[in-house]
Design a protein around this motif. Structure first.
Motif, PDB file in Angstrom:
ATOM      1  N   VAL A 138      -7.534   1.121  -1.249  1.00  0.00           N
ATOM      2  CA  VAL A 138      -6.240   1.758  -1.020  1.00  0.00           C
ATOM      3  C   VAL A 138      -5.366   1.516  -2.245  1.00  0.00           C
ATOM      4  CG1 VAL A 138      -4.154   1.698   0.407  1.00  0.00           C
ATOM      5  CG2 VAL A 138      -6.395   1.472   1.476  1.00  0.00           C
ATOM      6  N   PRO A 139      -4.674   2.553  -2.740  1.00  0.00           N
ATOM      7  CA  PRO A 139      -3.758   2.343  -3.862  1.00  0.00           C
ATOM      8  C   PRO A 139      -2.580   1.452  -3.446  1.00  0.00           C
ATOM      9  CG  PRO A 139      -4.075   4.693  -3.414  1.00  0.00           C
ATOM     10  CD  PRO A 139      -4.732   3.946  -2.324  1.00  0.00           C
ATOM     11  N   VAL A 140      -2.229   0.505  -4.303  1.00  0.00           N
ATOM     12  CA  VAL A 140      -1.098  -0.388  -4.039  1.00  0.00           C
ATOM     13  C   VAL A 140      -0.235  -0.476  -5.286  1.00  0.00           C
ATOM     14  CG1 VAL A 140      -2.257  -1.777  -2.277  1.00  0.00           C
ATOM     15  CG2 VAL A 140      -2.472  -2.420  -4.677  1.00  0.00           C
ATOM     16  N   VAL A 141       1.016  -0.867  -5.076  1.00  0.00           N
ATOM     17  CA  VAL A 141       1.927  -1.127  -6.197  1.00  0.00           C
ATOM     18  C   VAL A 141       2.513  -2.516  -6.023  1.00  0.00           C
ATOM     19  CG1 VAL A 141       2.505   1.301  -6.602  1.00  0.00           C
ATOM     20  CG2 VAL A 141       3.866  -0.025  -4.981  1.00  0.00           C
ATOM     21  N   GLN A 187      -0.243 -10.592 -17.845  1.00  0.00           N
ATOM     22  CA  GLN A 187       0.133  -9.237 -18.216  1.00  0.00           C
ATOM     23  C   GLN A 187       0.350  -8.344 -16.987  1.00  0.00           C
ATOM     24  OE1 GLN A 187      -2.567 -10.819 -19.853  1.00  0.00           O
ATOM     25  NE2 GLN A 187      -1.080 -11.397 -21.422  1.00  0.00           N
ATOM     26  N   GLY A 188       0.175  -8.903 -15.797  1.00  0.00           N
ATOM     27  CA  GLY A 188       0.378  -8.126 -14.582  1.00  0.00           C
ATOM     28  C   GLY A 188      -0.846  -7.386 -14.105  1.00  0.00           C
ATOM     29  N   ARG A 189      -1.998  -7.584 -14.776  1.00  0.00           N
ATOM     30  CA  ARG A 189      -3.232  -6.911 -14.353  1.00  0.00           C
ATOM     31  C   ARG A 189      -3.841  -7.634 -13.171  1.00  0.00           C
ATOM     32  NH1 ARG A 189      -4.737  -6.846 -20.490  1.00  0.00           N
ATOM     33  NH2 ARG A 189      -5.057  -9.008 -19.903  1.00  0.00           N
ATOM     34  N   GLN A 190      -4.401  -6.861 -12.256  1.00  0.00           N
ATOM     35  CA  GLN A 190      -5.007  -7.422 -11.056  1.00  0.00           C
ATOM     36  C   GLN A 190      -6.285  -8.179 -11.416  1.00  0.00           C
ATOM     37  OE1 GLN A 190      -5.666  -4.427  -8.119  1.00  0.00           O
ATOM     38  NE2 GLN A 190      -6.358  -5.865  -6.559  1.00  0.00           N
ATOM     39  N   HIS A 242       3.539  -2.221 -11.373  1.00  0.00           N
ATOM     40  CA  HIS A 242       2.130  -1.996 -11.695  1.00  0.00           C
ATOM     41  C   HIS A 242       1.436  -1.414 -10.470  1.00  0.00           C
ATOM     42  CE1 HIS A 242       2.251  -4.385 -15.481  1.00  0.00           C
ATOM     43  NE2 HIS A 242       3.242  -4.993 -14.843  1.00  0.00           N
ATOM     44  N   SER A 243       0.267  -0.834 -10.714  1.00  0.00           N
ATOM     45  CA  SER A 243      -0.481  -0.249  -9.589  1.00  0.00           C
ATOM     46  C   SER A 243      -1.962  -0.591  -9.731  1.00  0.00           C
ATOM     47  CB  SER A 243      -0.287   1.270  -9.545  1.00  0.00           C
ATOM     48  OG  SER A 243      -0.809   1.861 -10.730  1.00  0.00           O
ATOM     49  N   GLY A 244      -2.659  -0.504  -8.623  1.00  0.00           N
ATOM     50  CA  GLY A 244      -4.088  -0.775  -8.600  1.00  0.00           C
ATOM     51  C   GLY A 244      -4.645  -0.413  -7.236  1.00  0.00           C
ATOM     52  N   GLN A 245      -5.787  -0.984  -6.901  1.00  0.00           N
ATOM     53  CA  GLN A 245      -6.407  -0.718  -5.610  1.00  0.00           C
ATOM     54  C   GLN A 245      -6.791  -2.024  -4.940  1.00  0.00           C
ATOM     55  OE1 GLN A 245      -9.696   1.991  -6.200  1.00  0.00           O
ATOM     56  NE2 GLN A 245      -8.393   3.747  -5.750  1.00  0.00           N
ATOM     57  N   VAL A 246      -6.705  -2.027  -3.611  1.00  0.00           N
ATOM     58  CA  VAL A 246      -7.067  -3.186  -2.813  1.00  0.00           C
ATOM     59  C   VAL A 246      -7.923  -2.711  -1.655  1.00  0.00           C
ATOM     60  CG1 VAL A 246      -6.191  -5.009  -1.300  1.00  0.00           C
ATOM     61  CG2 VAL A 246      -4.992  -4.489  -3.405  1.00  0.00           C
ATOM     62  N   GLU A 247      -8.980  -3.469  -1.353  1.00  0.00           N
ATOM     63  CA  GLU A 247      -9.787  -3.157  -0.181  1.00  0.00           C
ATOM     64  C   GLU A 247      -9.010  -3.553   1.068  1.00  0.00           C
ATOM     65  OE1 GLU A 247     -12.943  -1.879   0.375  1.00  0.00           O
ATOM     66  OE2 GLU A 247     -13.094  -1.311  -1.735  1.00  0.00           O
ATOM     67  N   PRO A 251       0.840  -1.205   0.000  1.00  0.00           N
ATOM     68  CA  PRO A 251       0.000   0.000   0.000  1.00  0.00           C
ATOM     69  C   PRO A 251       0.870   1.248   0.000  1.00  0.00           C
ATOM     70  CG  PRO A 251      -0.723  -1.549   1.697  1.00  0.00           C
ATOM     71  CD  PRO A 251       0.591  -2.033   1.183  1.00  0.00           C
ATOM     72  N   VAL A 252       0.483   2.249  -0.774  1.00  0.00           N
ATOM     73  CA  VAL A 252       1.246   3.502  -0.825  1.00  0.00           C
ATOM     74  C   VAL A 252       0.683   4.548   0.133  1.00  0.00           C
ATOM     75  CG1 VAL A 252       2.058   3.104  -3.166  1.00  0.00           C
ATOM     76  CG2 VAL A 252      -0.110   4.279  -2.807  1.00  0.00           C
ATOM     77  N   GLN A 253      -0.432   4.249   0.768  1.00  0.00           N
ATOM     78  CA  GLN A 253      -0.985   5.135   1.793  1.00  0.00           C
ATOM     79  C   GLN A 253      -1.828   4.326   2.753  1.00  0.00           C
ATOM     80  OE1 GLN A 253      -3.495   7.725  -0.693  1.00  0.00           O
ATOM     81  NE2 GLN A 253      -5.272   6.939   0.401  1.00  0.00           N
ATOM     82  N   LYS A 254      -2.179   4.963   3.845  1.00  0.00           N
ATOM     83  CA  LYS A 254      -2.988   4.324   4.881  1.00  0.00           C
ATOM     84  C   LYS A 254      -4.456   4.371   4.469  1.00  0.00           C
ATOM     85  CE  LYS A 254      -3.709   4.830   9.856  1.00  0.00           C
ATOM     86  NZ  LYS A 254      -3.353   5.629  11.031  1.00  0.00           N
TER      87      LYS A 254
END
Length: 199
Positions: free
Chosen positions: A97-100, A132-135, A109-114, A81-84
């Motif tokens: 939450v944004p994650v890498v 392809q690295g997609r979530q 790659h980046s995306g979001q996780v609950e 996670p890149v932030q709290k």
């Protein structure tokens, strides 16, 4: 030996007596037909159990094959996670939450996780990604496949029972009319004797 045979058939005789299949001078033909109808419906419901089990197993096997295909086409990776997960009113238990994450080839790659509200940023979470690295969603677990199969098996048997119950109710309607007409005819004969009233 005779007692053993009688004991073996006792449940069958009890069942036949309970649903009225055994001869009785008080039971009419229409009563015996109704009893036979109920007995056949019960036996059909019992005979449907193996088919319901087979349907549940088929669904469970299908879900397991799908899960295996999903697992073969995706890979678990650690995402940071890149932030709290901020505590912003109204307060839910989780927030996106944004994650890498970094793939074995070095691409980021980046995306979001609950995540649970208040989770610290350095915590890593496991996510699933495709080639392809997609979530992507995680593959279905074996326990989920078993639960889905069980639900399908139970629902199949319930559907059979409901269908048979409806059919029995539908077929009992003309039997009840016939029985009521018989009672009315017999009351015309017996009624005047009992009530001293001429119909």
């Amino acid at each position: 030996m005779e007692m053993t045979i009688i004991q073996a058939f006792r449940p069958i005789l009890w069942f036949a007596r309970r649903i009225g299949l055994l001869p009785s001078p008080l039971r009419r033909t229409v009563d015996r037909l109704e009893s036979l109808l109920v007995a056949v419906a019960i036996l059909l419901a019992l005979a449907a159990v193996p088919f319901a089990v087979a349907a549940g197993r088929a669904v469970s096997t299908g879900v397991q094959h799908t899960a295996a295909a999903q697992a073969a086409a995706s890979t678990p990776v650690a995402a940071t996670p890149v932030q709290k997960a901020l505590n912003v009113p109204p307060v839910p238990t989780t927030r996106p939450v944004p994650v890498v994450w970094t793939l074995p080839d070095g691409s980021v790659h980046s995306g979001q996780v609950e995540m649970n509200v208040g989770t610290s940023a350095p915590t890593t979470v496991t996510i699933w990604v495709d080639r392809q690295g997609r979530q992507v969603s995680p593959p279905v677990g074996t326990d989920q496949a078993g639960r889905r199969g069980t639900v399908v098996g139970i629902l199949t048997e319930l559907a059979v029972i409901l269908a048979l119950t409806g059919l029995v109710a539908l077929l009992r309607w003309p039997l009840n009319r016939h029985r009521a007409a018989g009672w009315e005819n017999e009351w015309r004969i017996v009624g005047p004797v009992w009530t001293k009233h001429r119909i």
